[in-house]
Design a protein around this motif. Structure first.
Motif, PDB file in Angstrom:
ATOM      1  N   HIS A   1      -4.691  36.549  76.988  1.00  0.00           N
ATOM      2  CA  HIS A   1      -4.500  37.048  75.626  1.00  0.00           C
ATOM      3  C   HIS A   1      -4.239  35.908  74.652  1.00  0.00           C
ATOM      4  O   HIS A   1      -3.738  34.846  75.010  1.00  0.00           O
ATOM      5  N   VAL A   2      -4.604  36.175  73.399  1.00  0.00           N
ATOM      6  CA  VAL A   2      -4.586  35.160  72.344  1.00  0.00           C
ATOM      7  C   VAL A   2      -4.002  35.763  71.072  1.00  0.00           C
ATOM      8  O   VAL A   2      -4.314  36.911  70.730  1.00  0.00           O
ATOM      9  N   THR A   3      -3.161  35.005  70.412  1.00  0.00           N
ATOM     10  CA  THR A   3      -2.694  35.392  69.081  1.00  0.00           C
ATOM     11  C   THR A   3      -3.159  34.356  68.073  1.00  0.00           C
ATOM     12  O   THR A   3      -2.936  33.153  68.247  1.00  0.00           O
ATOM     13  N   MET A   4      -3.822  34.842  67.026  1.00  0.00           N
ATOM     14  CA  MET A   4      -4.361  33.995  65.966  1.00  0.00           C
ATOM     15  C   MET A   4      -3.545  34.216  64.692  1.00  0.00           C
ATOM     16  O   MET A   4      -3.167  35.341  64.361  1.00  0.00           O
ATOM     17  N   ALA A   5      -3.271  33.144  63.983  1.00  0.00           N
ATOM     18  CA  ALA A   5      -2.483  33.220  62.752  1.00  0.00           C
ATOM     19  C   ALA A   5      -3.391  33.565  61.585  1.00  0.00           C
ATOM     20  O   ALA A   5      -4.324  32.833  61.285  1.00  0.00           O
ATOM     21  N   TYR A   6      -3.116  34.679  60.923  1.00  0.00           N
ATOM     22  CA  TYR A   6      -3.889  35.035  59.723  1.00  0.00           C
ATOM     23  C   TYR A   6      -3.143  34.618  58.455  1.00  0.00           C
ATOM     24  O   TYR A   6      -3.694  33.928  57.600  1.00  0.00           O
ATOM     25  N   ASP A   7      -1.885  35.023  58.317  1.00  0.00           N
ATOM     26  CA  ASP A   7      -1.133  34.679  57.107  1.00  0.00           C
ATOM     27  C   ASP A   7       0.352  34.638  57.445  1.00  0.00           C
ATOM     28  O   ASP A   7       1.109  35.528  57.083  1.00  0.00           O
ATOM     29  N   ILE A   8       0.757  33.587  58.158  1.00  0.00           N
ATOM     30  CA  ILE A   8       2.123  33.483  58.660  1.00  0.00           C
ATOM     31  C   ILE A   8       3.117  33.183  57.529  1.00  0.00           C
ATOM     32  O   ILE A   8       2.861  32.336  56.680  1.00  0.00           O
ATOM     33  N   ASP A   9       4.251  33.884  57.549  1.00  0.00           N
ATOM     34  CA  ASP A   9       5.376  33.570  56.670  1.00  0.00           C
ATOM     35  C   ASP A   9       6.151  32.438  57.352  1.00  0.00           C
ATOM     36  O   ASP A   9       6.999  32.669  58.214  1.00  0.00           O
ATOM     37  N   ALA A  10       5.843  31.202  56.966  1.00  0.00           N
ATOM     38  CA  ALA A  10       6.390  30.043  57.673  1.00  0.00           C
ATOM     39  C   ALA A  10       7.905  29.964  57.571  1.00  0.00           C
ATOM     40  O   ALA A  10       8.584  29.634  58.551  1.00  0.00           O
ATOM     41  N   ASP A  11       8.470  30.268  56.408  1.00  0.00           N
ATOM     42  CA  ASP A  11       9.918  30.180  56.248  1.00  0.00           C
ATOM     43  C   ASP A  11      10.640  31.164  57.161  1.00  0.00           C
ATOM     44  O   ASP A  11      11.644  30.829  57.795  1.00  0.00           O
ATOM     45  N   LYS A  12      10.118  32.384  57.225  1.00  0.00           N
ATOM     46  CA  LYS A  12      10.738  33.387  58.087  1.00  0.00           C
ATOM     47  C   LYS A  12      10.605  32.996  59.557  1.00  0.00           C
ATOM     48  O   LYS A  12      11.538  33.142  60.345  1.00  0.00           O
ATOM     49  N   MET A  13       9.438  32.487  59.921  1.00  0.00           N
ATOM     50  CA  MET A  13       9.215  32.078  61.301  1.00  0.00           C
ATOM     51  C   MET A  13      10.218  30.996  61.708  1.00  0.00           C
ATOM     52  O   MET A  13      10.818  31.056  62.786  1.00  0.00           O
ATOM     53  N   LEU A  14      10.425  30.015  60.828  1.00  0.00           N
ATOM     54  CA  LEU A  14      11.351  28.932  61.141  1.00  0.00           C
ATOM     55  C   LEU A  14      12.800  29.405  61.158  1.00  0.00           C
ATOM     56  O   LEU A  14      13.642  28.823  61.843  1.00  0.00           O
ATOM     57  N   ASP A  15      13.094  30.462  60.436  1.00  0.00           N
ATOM     58  CA  ASP A  15      14.437  31.011  60.428  1.00  0.00           C
ATOM     59  C   ASP A  15      14.739  31.736  61.735  1.00  0.00           C
ATOM     60  O   ASP A  15      15.896  31.813  62.156  1.00  0.00           O
ATOM     61  N   VAL A  16      13.702  32.249  62.381  1.00  0.00           N
ATOM     62  CA  VAL A  16      13.873  33.066  63.583  1.00  0.00           C
ATOM     63  C   VAL A  16      13.666  32.268  64.863  1.00  0.00           C
ATOM     64  O   VAL A  16      14.401  32.429  65.838  1.00  0.00           O
ATOM     65  N   LEU A  17      12.662  31.380  64.881  1.00  0.00           N
ATOM     66  CA  LEU A  17      12.325  30.650  66.104  1.00  0.00           C
ATOM     67  C   LEU A  17      13.037  29.304  66.146  1.00  0.00           C
ATOM     68  O   LEU A  17      12.782  28.432  65.312  1.00  0.00           O
ATOM     69  N   ARG A  18      13.904  29.099  67.121  1.00  0.00           N
ATOM     70  CA  ARG A  18      14.590  27.817  67.261  1.00  0.00           C
ATOM     71  C   ARG A  18      13.602  26.722  67.668  1.00  0.00           C
ATOM     72  O   ARG A  18      13.661  25.603  67.179  1.00  0.00           O
ATOM     73  N   ILE A  19      12.717  27.041  68.591  1.00  0.00           N
ATOM     74  CA  ILE A  19      11.791  26.039  69.105  1.00  0.00           C
ATOM     75  C   ILE A  19      10.868  25.540  67.998  1.00  0.00           C
ATOM     76  O   ILE A  19      10.446  24.391  67.981  1.00  0.00           O
ATOM     77  N   GLY A  20      10.547  26.428  67.033  1.00  0.00           N
ATOM     78  CA  GLY A  20       9.704  26.010  65.921  1.00  0.00           C
ATOM     79  C   GLY A  20      10.363  24.921  65.096  1.00  0.00           C
ATOM     80  O   GLY A  20       9.731  23.957  64.699  1.00  0.00           O
TER      81      GLY A  20
END
Length: 353
Positions: A259-278
């Motif tokens: 399986h594959v996940t492709m980024a269409y329109d990522i909210d980068a700020d929210k992603m960085l707020d949630v993902l530590r590894i990011g």
């Protein structure tokens, strides 16, 4: 009497390897390799040809690879060809070889489902293919809620800021495949799964199978104006940035869930707020914005998400054929039971705290 067989194999980004062989009672009596690869010294080609004589169709792939490696001189230089590629060409030459067109591919593209249902459907449909109750299938996911999907072996506390996830209304779930975390928002990602029999990737290394199973996606991306390539082990990228990440699970019989996940329109700020590894990855790279790592498809194409999804489906259908399908009632029932018995449990989510 010997039977003449011929097989070709080309891993995406590699060179073409062609094997012509004469097989008697399932054993190679003579072999001739050719292709646009590079070998030094020249006599290595004949060494490989000779090493293939005596190989049986019943030999395991790893046994054949070991046999070839044993015969190779220590100073060999091989570009565009590997023992694994030779084995893949062999598997495509013998009568039991498998190609995409050997199968009656089915398409599942349903209304949005909950993240937990998606996790369960992946396991159910893969096992259905393994048991011979379902044809090989391409499933396009539609998401009903935002989520973080952890790889099977990732730590919850190391990957996710749970308080931030709760504040944003984002649940955390765990899939059965390995790999990294996926940050999902409905309408902002494109996710698909392939459920394929083991014969489709016979003779390939685990790494080669990633690129092989997603080669059609590179063609579909070209159809929407993106020149993309595979970045080992499991990333699809373009000159403008990362486009997608893949993960796999092999069942006991070798059936593949890819399986594959492709980024269409990522909210980068929210992603960085949630993902530590990011945060850690970006800090190590001296990058202040996630947009430099995960470049959304919308920015690169200017197309609506639905157009890109339709292009993916059309490209796959044009290459391999595709018939509309849906999970059966029993498949849905099994998925619902798996949600309650496995994927929604704390034991599963925190199997790696």
């Amino acid at each position: 009497m010997s039977e003449y067989v011929r097989g070709e194999y080309k891993a995406p980004g590699a060179k073409l390897v062609v094997l012509e062989a004469w097989v008697s009672d399932g054993v190679i009596a003579d072999a001739r390799l050719s292709g646009d690869f590079f070998l030094e010294p020249d006599e290595v080609l004949e060494i490989l040809n000779a090493a293939l004589v005596g190989v049986s169709v019943s030999d395991r792939d790893d046994e054949i690879v070991a046999r070839l490696n044993t015969e190779l001189p220590r100073d060999v230089s091989m570009v565009g060809i590997t023992p694994e590629a030779v084995v893949a060409a062999f598997r495509r030459a013998i009568p039991t070889s498998s190609r995409w067109l050997d199968y009656d591919w089915r398409l599942i593209h349903e209304k949005p489902q909950s993240p937990l249902t998606h996790m369960a459907l992946d396991e159910v449909l893969a096992r259905q293919v393994a048991d011979g109750r379902r044809q090989p299938t391409l499933r396009i996911w539609e998401w009903a809620a935002p989520t973080v999907v952890l790889g099977s072996f990732q730590s919850v506390r190391n990957e996710v800021d749970v308080d931030s996830a709760r504040r944003h209304g984002i649940d955390v779930v765990r899939r059965i495949s390995g790999g990294g975390a996926m940050f999902i928002e409905p309408g902002n990602t494109i996710t698909y799964s392939l459920y394929a029999p083991p014969e489709l990737v016979s003779g390939m290394s685990f790494i080669d199978s990633y690129a092989f199973l997603d080669d059609w996606v590179l063609g579909a991306l070209r159809d929407v104006g993106i020149t993309a390539w595979y970045e080992p082990i499991n990333d699809i990228t373009s000159a403008e940035g990362k486009v997608a990440g893949a993960a796999q699970k092999r069942l006991a019989d070798g059936t593949v869930l890819h399986h594959v996940t492709m980024a269409y329109d990522i909210d980068a700020d929210k992603m960085l707020d949630v993902l530590r590894i990011g945060r850690e990855k970006l800090a190590k790279k001296g990058t202040r914005s996630a947009n430099k790592r995960v470049d959304p498809l919308r920015r690169q194409t200017g197309l609506a998400r639905e157009v890109i999804v339709d292009t993916l489906i059309d490209h796959f259908a044009g290459r391999y054929g595709l018939r509309p399908d849906r999970p059966s009632e029993s498949e849905h029932d099994r998925a619902e039971r798996l949600v309650s018995d496995k994927f929604a449990t704390e034991d599963w989510l925190h199997r790696v705290p």
